[in-house]
Design an enzyme around this catalytic site. Structure first.
Site, PDB file in Angstrom:
ATOM      1  CG  HIS A 115      -1.786   1.047   1.217  1.00  0.00           C
ATOM      2  ND1 HIS A 115      -2.996   1.181   0.445  1.00  0.00           N
ATOM      3  CD2 HIS A 115      -1.687   2.301   1.911  1.00  0.00           C
ATOM      4  CE1 HIS A 115      -3.580   2.404   0.640  1.00  0.00           C
ATOM      5  NE2 HIS A 115      -2.836   2.884   1.611  1.00  0.00           N
ATOM      6  CG  ASP A 151      -5.423  -0.622   2.416  1.00  0.00           C
ATOM      7  OD1 ASP A 151      -4.918  -1.399   1.736  1.00  0.00           O
ATOM      8  OD2 ASP A 151      -6.020   0.506   1.922  1.00  0.00           O
TER       9      ASP A 151
HETATM   10  C1  GRF Z   1       1.062   0.603  -6.162  1.00  0.00           C
HETATM   11  O1  GRF Z   1       1.157   1.627  -5.881  1.00  0.00           O
HETATM   12  C2  GRF Z   1       0.488  -0.468  -4.845  1.00  0.00           C
HETATM   13  O2  GRF Z   1       1.040   0.321  -3.606  1.00  0.00           O
HETATM   14  C3  GRF Z   1      -0.985  -0.048  -4.968  1.00  0.00           C
HETATM   15  O3  GRF Z   1      -1.269  -0.259  -6.283  1.00  0.00           O
HETATM   16  C4  GRF Z   1      -0.161   0.368  -7.215  1.00  0.00           C
HETATM   17  C5  GRF Z   1       0.204  -0.875  -8.215  1.00  0.00           C
HETATM   18  O4  GRF Z   1       1.088  -0.455  -8.898  1.00  0.00           O
HETATM   19  N1  GRF Z   1      -1.618  -1.113  -4.176  1.00  0.00           N
HETATM   20  P1  GRF Z   1       1.909  -1.602  -9.898  1.00  0.00           P
HETATM   21  O5  GRF Z   1       0.546  -2.112 -10.688  1.00  0.00           O
HETATM   22  O6  GRF Z   1       2.551  -2.824  -9.161  1.00  0.00           O
HETATM   23  O7  GRF Z   1       2.776  -0.733 -10.932  1.00  0.00           O
END
Ligand code: GRF
Length: 219
Positions: A115, A151
């Site tokens: 997160h 979360d």
């Molecule tokens: C990341 O910022 C993650 O923390 C959140 O969603 C985003 C996903 O990015 N849960 P990616 O698909 O891994 O590039």
């Protein structure tokens, strides 16, 4: 170190770009990394992460929530794929579906999420906007075990990132994402090598007793 085929098998669940998936794939290429990325599950057929998985030769399953009448039947399909691929750990990496309490409890202690804030601050969506609106000078990212509340599970690792005076959401997100790519492989390595153990609470134990046969290998 055991041969690659004997490492714990991990599924990464995605909905989008999959840059965190990429960081896990890259880390798992190291011979001494203690887990194998054995399956990528996407609920979105056009997710770019699917291309990343294909390029790395990792099996992909697309299971669209739109094809199911309710959350439980969608999750039954997820569970069937996880069992088919003998998955032991699950990493949520930008997976944009809320999972039911039963499903989460079945995977308690074996499912991670990343997160983009320093939890417990700024849960849910639009996280960077929330941080900027609050005027914090430090934000960051968190890898935590998944529990039924969004979360909210036990925190494994966090990285702090300064919020700059002229930051906007995109710039802050980019710098935090770079830290996500550093801490997620670390957290998975700790989990897959047995260094993280959380005792079941009563509700988790009950869910396992009712549904444990859905998981393979069994809990
Ligand atoms: C990341 O910022 C993650 O923390 C959140 O969603 C985003 C996903 O990015 N849960 P990616 O698909 O891994 O590039």
């Amino acid at each position: 170190m055991s041969a690659a085929g004997n490492k714990p098998r991990v599924a990464v669940l995605i909905s989008g770009s999959g840059s965190n998936l990429q960081s896990l794939i890259d880390a798992a290429h190291a011979p001494n990394y203690p887990a194998e990325i054995a399956l990528v599950l996407s609920n979105v057929a056009t997710a770019y992460g699917i291309e990343r998985a294909n390029k790395a030769g990792i099996p992909v399953k697309v299971i669209s929530h739109n094809d199911f009448a309710d959350r439980s039947s969608f999750e039954a399909a997820l569970a069937a794929s996880l069992a088919e691929f003998k998955i032991e750990y699950v990493c949520l990496a930008g997976f944009m579906r809320i999972l039911t309490a039963d499903f989460v409890r079945l995977w308690a202690g074996r499912m991670l999420n990343i997160h983009p804030s320093l939890l417990p601050a700024f849960k849910g969506r639009n996280v960077h906007a929330q941080a900027l609106a609050a005027g914090v000078t430090i934000s960051g990212c968190t890898v935590h075990l998944v529990t039924p509340e969004l979360d909210d599970g036990p925190i494994i690792v966090q990285a702090a990132v300064p919020v700059l005076p002229d930051d906007d959401e995109a710039h802050l997100a980019k710098r935090i994402l770079a830290e996500e790519h550093r801490i997620y492989p670390q957290a998975l390595a700790w989990l897959a090598s047995g260094r993280i153990n959380v005792a079941d609470d009563d509700k988790t134990a009950q869910a396992r007793a009712r549904l444990g046969s859905l998981i393979n290998p069994p809990v």
